[in-house]
Each structure stands twice: as structure tokens, then as C-alpha cells.
Design a protein around this motif. Structure first.
Motif, PDB file in Angstrom:
ATOM      1  N   ALA A 180     -36.989 -80.618 -79.373  1.00  0.00           N
ATOM      2  CA  ALA A 180     -37.579 -79.367 -80.822  1.00  0.00           C
ATOM      3  C   ALA A 180     -36.738 -77.754 -80.798  1.00  0.00           C
ATOM      4  N   TRP A 181     -35.986 -77.791 -81.069  1.00  0.00           N
ATOM      5  CA  TRP A 181     -35.463 -76.324 -81.214  1.00  0.00           C
ATOM      6  C   TRP A 181     -36.325 -75.394 -82.337  1.00  0.00           C
ATOM      7  N   ARG A 182     -36.762 -74.561 -81.635  1.00  0.00           N
ATOM      8  CA  ARG A 182     -36.735 -73.121 -82.280  1.00  0.00           C
ATOM      9  C   ARG A 182     -36.101 -71.087 -82.029  1.00  0.00           C
ATOM     10  N   PHE A 183     -35.929 -70.922 -83.216  1.00  0.00           N
ATOM     11  CA  PHE A 183     -35.579 -69.711 -83.330  1.00  0.00           C
ATOM     12  C   PHE A 183     -36.638 -68.564 -84.113  1.00  0.00           C
ATOM     13  N   VAL A 184     -37.038 -67.378 -83.666  1.00  0.00           N
ATOM     14  CA  VAL A 184     -37.599 -66.249 -85.159  1.00  0.00           C
ATOM     15  C   VAL A 184     -36.536 -65.331 -84.935  1.00  0.00           C
ATOM     16  N   ALA A 185     -36.298 -65.129 -85.952  1.00  0.00           N
ATOM     17  CA  ALA A 185     -36.235 -63.524 -85.983  1.00  0.00           C
ATOM     18  C   ALA A 185     -37.230 -62.496 -86.263  1.00  0.00           C
ATOM     19  N   GLU A 186     -37.535 -61.377 -85.384  1.00  0.00           N
ATOM     20  CA  GLU A 186     -38.544 -60.439 -86.007  1.00  0.00           C
ATOM     21  C   GLU A 186     -38.427 -59.179 -85.627  1.00  0.00           C
ATOM     22  N   LEU A 187     -39.594 -58.474 -85.602  1.00  0.00           N
ATOM     23  CA  LEU A 187     -38.944 -56.014 -85.991  1.00  0.00           C
ATOM     24  C   LEU A 187     -39.425 -56.128 -84.082  1.00  0.00           C
ATOM     25  N   PRO A 188     -39.011 -55.104 -83.547  1.00  0.00           N
ATOM     26  CA  PRO A 188     -39.764 -54.927 -82.411  1.00  0.00           C
ATOM     27  C   PRO A 188     -40.812 -55.006 -82.033  1.00  0.00           C
ATOM     28  N   ASP A 189     -42.362 -55.043 -83.533  1.00  0.00           N
ATOM     29  CA  ASP A 189     -43.106 -54.868 -83.124  1.00  0.00           C
ATOM     30  C   ASP A 189     -43.657 -56.042 -83.563  1.00  0.00           C
TER      31      ASP A 189
ATOM     32  N   GLU B  62     -26.556 -84.974 -81.165  1.00  0.00           N
ATOM     33  CA  GLU B  62     -26.747 -84.553 -82.967  1.00  0.00           C
ATOM     34  C   GLU B  62     -27.675 -84.071 -82.479  1.00  0.00           C
ATOM     35  N   LEU B  63     -28.545 -82.963 -83.804  1.00  0.00           N
ATOM     36  CA  LEU B  63     -29.084 -82.520 -83.597  1.00  0.00           C
ATOM     37  C   LEU B  63     -29.227 -81.915 -85.154  1.00  0.00           C
ATOM     38  N   VAL B  64     -30.768 -82.464 -85.356  1.00  0.00           N
ATOM     39  CA  VAL B  64     -30.728 -82.547 -86.670  1.00  0.00           C
ATOM     40  C   VAL B  64     -31.572 -80.825 -87.257  1.00  0.00           C
ATOM     41  N   LEU B  65     -31.308 -79.871 -88.154  1.00  0.00           N
ATOM     42  CA  LEU B  65     -31.939 -78.939 -88.543  1.00  0.00           C
ATOM     43  C   LEU B  65     -33.209 -79.085 -89.304  1.00  0.00           C
ATOM     44  N   ASP B  66     -33.592 -78.853 -89.513  1.00  0.00           N
ATOM     45  CA  ASP B  66     -35.675 -79.778 -90.159  1.00  0.00           C
ATOM     46  C   ASP B  66     -35.087 -78.158 -91.396  1.00  0.00           C
ATOM     47  N   GLY B  67     -34.722 -76.452 -91.247  1.00  0.00           N
ATOM     48  CA  GLY B  67     -35.335 -75.887 -92.112  1.00  0.00           C
ATOM     49  C   GLY B  67     -34.957 -74.454 -91.460  1.00  0.00           C
ATOM     50  N   VAL B  68     -34.672 -73.407 -92.618  1.00  0.00           N
ATOM     51  CA  VAL B  68     -34.819 -72.518 -91.613  1.00  0.00           C
ATOM     52  C   VAL B  68     -35.130 -71.356 -93.329  1.00  0.00           C
TER      53      VAL B  68
ATOM     54  N   ARG C 148     -34.956 -61.402 -97.672  1.00  0.00           N
ATOM     55  CA  ARG C 148     -33.612 -62.269 -97.453  1.00  0.00           C
ATOM     56  C   ARG C 148     -32.146 -61.819 -98.187  1.00  0.00           C
ATOM     57  N   ARG C 149     -31.650 -61.806 -98.450  1.00  0.00           N
ATOM     58  CA  ARG C 149     -29.906 -61.514 -98.635  1.00  0.00           C
ATOM     59  C   ARG C 149     -29.301 -60.495 -97.731  1.00  0.00           C
ATOM     60  N   ILE C 150     -30.069 -60.383 -96.389  1.00  0.00           N
ATOM     61  CA  ILE C 150     -29.298 -59.561 -95.572  1.00  0.00           C
ATOM     62  C   ILE C 150     -28.634 -60.199 -94.196  1.00  0.00           C
ATOM     63  N   GLY C 151     -28.952 -60.920 -93.999  1.00  0.00           N
ATOM     64  CA  GLY C 151     -28.499 -61.858 -93.023  1.00  0.00           C
ATOM     65  C   GLY C 151     -28.859 -62.104 -92.137  1.00  0.00           C
ATOM     66  N   ILE C 152     -30.071 -62.835 -92.764  1.00  0.00           N
ATOM     67  CA  ILE C 152     -31.752 -62.934 -91.191  1.00  0.00           C
ATOM     68  C   ILE C 152     -31.156 -63.936 -91.226  1.00  0.00           C
ATOM     69  N   GLY C 153     -30.997 -64.914 -92.083  1.00  0.00           N
ATOM     70  CA  GLY C 153     -30.641 -66.687 -92.308  1.00  0.00           C
ATOM     71  C   GLY C 153     -29.392 -66.762 -90.734  1.00  0.00           C
ATOM     72  N   ASP C 154     -28.367 -66.118 -91.639  1.00  0.00           N
ATOM     73  CA  ASP C 154     -27.331 -66.446 -90.913  1.00  0.00           C
ATOM     74  C   ASP C 154     -27.208 -66.101 -89.175  1.00  0.00           C
ATOM     75  N   ARG C 155     -27.734 -65.392 -89.097  1.00  0.00           N
ATOM     76  CA  ARG C 155     -28.067 -64.667 -87.724  1.00  0.00           C
ATOM     77  C   ARG C 155     -28.719 -65.978 -87.024  1.00  0.00           C
ATOM     78  N   LEU C 156     -29.995 -66.873 -87.577  1.00  0.00           N
ATOM     79  CA  LEU C 156     -30.219 -67.700 -87.563  1.00  0.00           C
ATOM     80  C   LEU C 156     -29.475 -68.457 -87.260  1.00  0.00           C
ATOM     81  N   VAL C 157     -28.705 -69.216 -87.754  1.00  0.00           N
ATOM     82  CA  VAL C 157     -27.926 -69.835 -87.634  1.00  0.00           C
ATOM     83  C   VAL C 157     -26.942 -70.118 -86.957  1.00  0.00           C
ATOM     84  N   ALA C 158     -26.513 -68.642 -86.464  1.00  0.00           N
ATOM     85  CA  ALA C 158     -25.584 -67.889 -85.553  1.00  0.00           C
ATOM     86  C   ALA C 158     -26.025 -68.004 -84.250  1.00  0.00           C
ATOM     87  N   ALA C 159     -27.086 -68.315 -84.022  1.00  0.00           N
ATOM     88  CA  ALA C 159     -28.164 -68.213 -83.242  1.00  0.00           C
ATOM     89  C   ALA C 159     -28.277 -69.917 -82.674  1.00  0.00           C
TER      90      ALA C 159
END
Length: 308
Positions: free
Chosen positions: A191-200, A227-233, A240-251
Motif C-alpha cells: 500500500a503506497w502513500r505520499f503526502v504533500a505538506e508544509l514545513p509546519d 502493476e500498480l493501481v492508483l486509488d486517488g490523488v 489546487r492548480r499550483i502543481g501539488i498534484g503533479d509533484r505527488l504523481v511525479a513522486a
């Protein structure tokens, strides 16, 4: 070097930097300082090469600053000793003028008339119609540059400070956000999990996926590739629309390369999700599952009947 040979401060750039830090237009600074706006315009353009000291002092005080004049003092060890036991004299030399304010980032840009852009606003170069807020026709036409209805300016800026502040906040979030792989939270290794967060620690986005075991699907001993199944972003509203989702997919893609997984699948329902994943490199497959749903009318629960 004599005082006459010492470099002089660029007062115009200093006043513009002062206005940017204070977030004031020329008109607003003039009203606070009690100085005519025309005087501020002449100082910033370099036409007022020798303004009065009290004028500069008023401009600095109007934004809560302090005007300091200081002369460097040579250390006592560098002064030749004297026979009398007196304190080492203070030696004054030509003083350099310094400014601790950050410069205006677009101070070297000019419009078509050769004028500077407002110092307190954010200015960006215009390379295509979408870079220009005034191009209301940009979303209607997909024309080559020779057929554009209007000539694009060299740069643009946002007059609405609320929109500008949102843009600045988005740029700050884009610089500060970090994407990391989450482990040790009780999930299985598949089970894969990536998070995008601020320094705090503020959570702004999350991506979840899981590895798909094809042996369970086909039931044989063939050496099937992983194979991998993407459950959601998911990205928090307002970020939104500032590239956070792109960075999650890139990771996720980077970890796929590291683990030897070459394919990821997902099921998409909304058009905006299709556009987002297409921009990340996903392609629509030849067959898709049929989404079905049973919807029942939601009404108040029936009241139990009273016993006779």
C-alpha cells in the motif's frame, strides 16, 4: 578615495524598494508622507537628483522606517600609538551608503513607453495570451501569433491586491511544500502513500495507490510483471492548480522506477480528473469498466404505527 569619488546611493531604486516592502503605491505613500506624488515620481525616475533631506526623511518615516547616518570608525589597533595615554581618536573616512531593503525584482523591466512598472505590484513577462489578464479573448480562440486580435504587452501585473495576494500566497506554498513517502503507519508494504505538506506539518495533498497481484487475477504460475493501481490523488481546496498534484504523481513515478514497476492503472469518472492525469502522462485504455449505481429516493423514515 575622497567623498566626491565615493559611489552615491540610487535613491530612486531605494524609494521603490521601500514602497514595495510597505505595499504602497505612489499615491498612498504621498498621502502618508505629506509629499506631492509628483515629487515621488521624480525621485524614482531619477529626475530629482538632489531632493531635500527632510523629503527623504518623511518618506522613510511614513512607512515606519528609520533613517540612519553613520560613519565607519577605524579600530584602535590600527591607530598609531601616542605618547600621551589618551583614547584612540576617531578617524572618519568616506562613507558608503547601503540599503538593507530587498530590491524590486522587476525594476529593470519597462513597458512599451519606456516606463517602469508599479513597484508594489508583481510583474511577470507576457509570452502568450494566457499570461495577460486583460486577454479576455484568449480562451475563445486558438490562433497563431500573427492572427492574435491584439498585440501582447511585454509584461503584465494584477491591480487587484486580493488577487495579487492570492498569487503571492500560492507562490509561497509552491516553494515551501514538500512531498514525502509515508511508511511505518501500519499499512502493508504493497500500500503506497505520499503526502504533500508544509514545513509546519500542514497537510495539503495526498496520493494513495496499491500494488496489484496478477497471480490472484489469472490464477497461474506465470511470472507476471508487477502493476500498480492508483486509488486517488487529493489536494486541499484553495491549493489546487499550483502543481501539488503533479509533484505527488511525479513522486509515485519515481518510486515505480526504483521498485521496477512499469505500469499503473486507474479508473476515472470526472472530466477534470481525466485532464489532470492526461497532463501527467496517463492515456485512456482501449476498454474501461462500466460504472453502475442504484439510487433510491431519500425520504423521511416511516413512523412506527401505534398499537391499538
Amino acid at each position: 578615495m575622497t567623498t566626491e569619488d565615493a559611489p552615491l546611493a540610487d535613491l530612486g531604486r531605494t524609494v521603490r524598494a521601500l514602497r514595495r516592502v510597505a505595499d504602497l503605491s505612489q499615491r498612498e505613500l504621498a498621502r502618508r508622507a505629506g509629499v506631492p506624488q509628483a515629487t515621488i515620481a521624480r525621485i524614482e525616475s531619477g529626475r530629482a537628483t538632489d531632493p531635500r533631506f527632510h523629503t527623504v526623511e518623511r518618506l522613510v518615516r511614513a512607512v515606519g522606517g528609520t533613517l540612519t547616518v553613520a560613519l565607519p570608525v577605524e579600530p584602535a589597533s590600527s591607530v598609531a600609538p601616542t605618547t600621551a595615554p589618551t583614547t584612540a581618536p576617531t578617524v572618519a573616512s568616506a562613507a558608503g551608503v547601503t540599503c538593507a531593503l530587498p530590491p524590486v525584482p522587476h525594476d529593470d523591466m519597462r513597458d512599451t513607453a519606456g516606463r517602469r512598472y508599479p513597484a508594489h505590484l508583481d510583474v511577470w513577462p507576457v509570452r502568450e495570451p494566457k499570461d495577460w489578464p486583460g486577454a479576455w479573448w484568449a480562451d475563445w480562440y486558438n490562433l497563431p501569433p500573427p492572427l492574435w486580435p491584439l498585440r501582447l504587452p511585454p509584461a503584465a501585473y494584477e491591480r487587484n491586491r486580493r488577487h495579487r495576494d492570492r498569487r503571492r500566497a500560492a507562490e509561497q506554498v509552491r516553494r515551501d511544500v514538500r512531498v514525502r513517502w509515508v511508511e511505518g503507519d501500519g499499512r502493508p508494504a504493497t500500500a503506497w502513500r505520499f503526502v504533500a505538506e508544509l514545513p509546519d506539518g500542514t497537510l495539503l495533498g495526498e496520493l494513495r495507490a496499491h500494488e496489484r497481484d496478477l497471480h490472484l487475477v489469472y490464477g497461474d504460475d506465470w511470472d507476471w510483471p508487477r502493476e500498480l493501481v492508483l486509488d486517488g490523488v487529493l489536494v486541499a481546496a484553495g491549493h489546487r492548480r499550483i502543481g501539488i498534484g503533479d509533484r505527488l504523481v511525479a513522486a509515485m513515478a519515481q518510486r515505480m522506477d526504483e521498485t521496477g514497476i512499469g505500469l499503473v492503472r486507474t479508473v476515472v469518472e470526472e472530466h477534470i480528473a481525466i485532464r489532470f492525469l492526461s497532463a501527467c502522462g496517463f492515456r485512456v485504455g482501449p476498454a474501461r469498466p462500466l460504472a453502475m449505481a442504484l439510487e433510491r429516493p431519500a425520504g423521511p423514515a416511516p413512523r412506527p404505527s401505534r398499537p391499538p
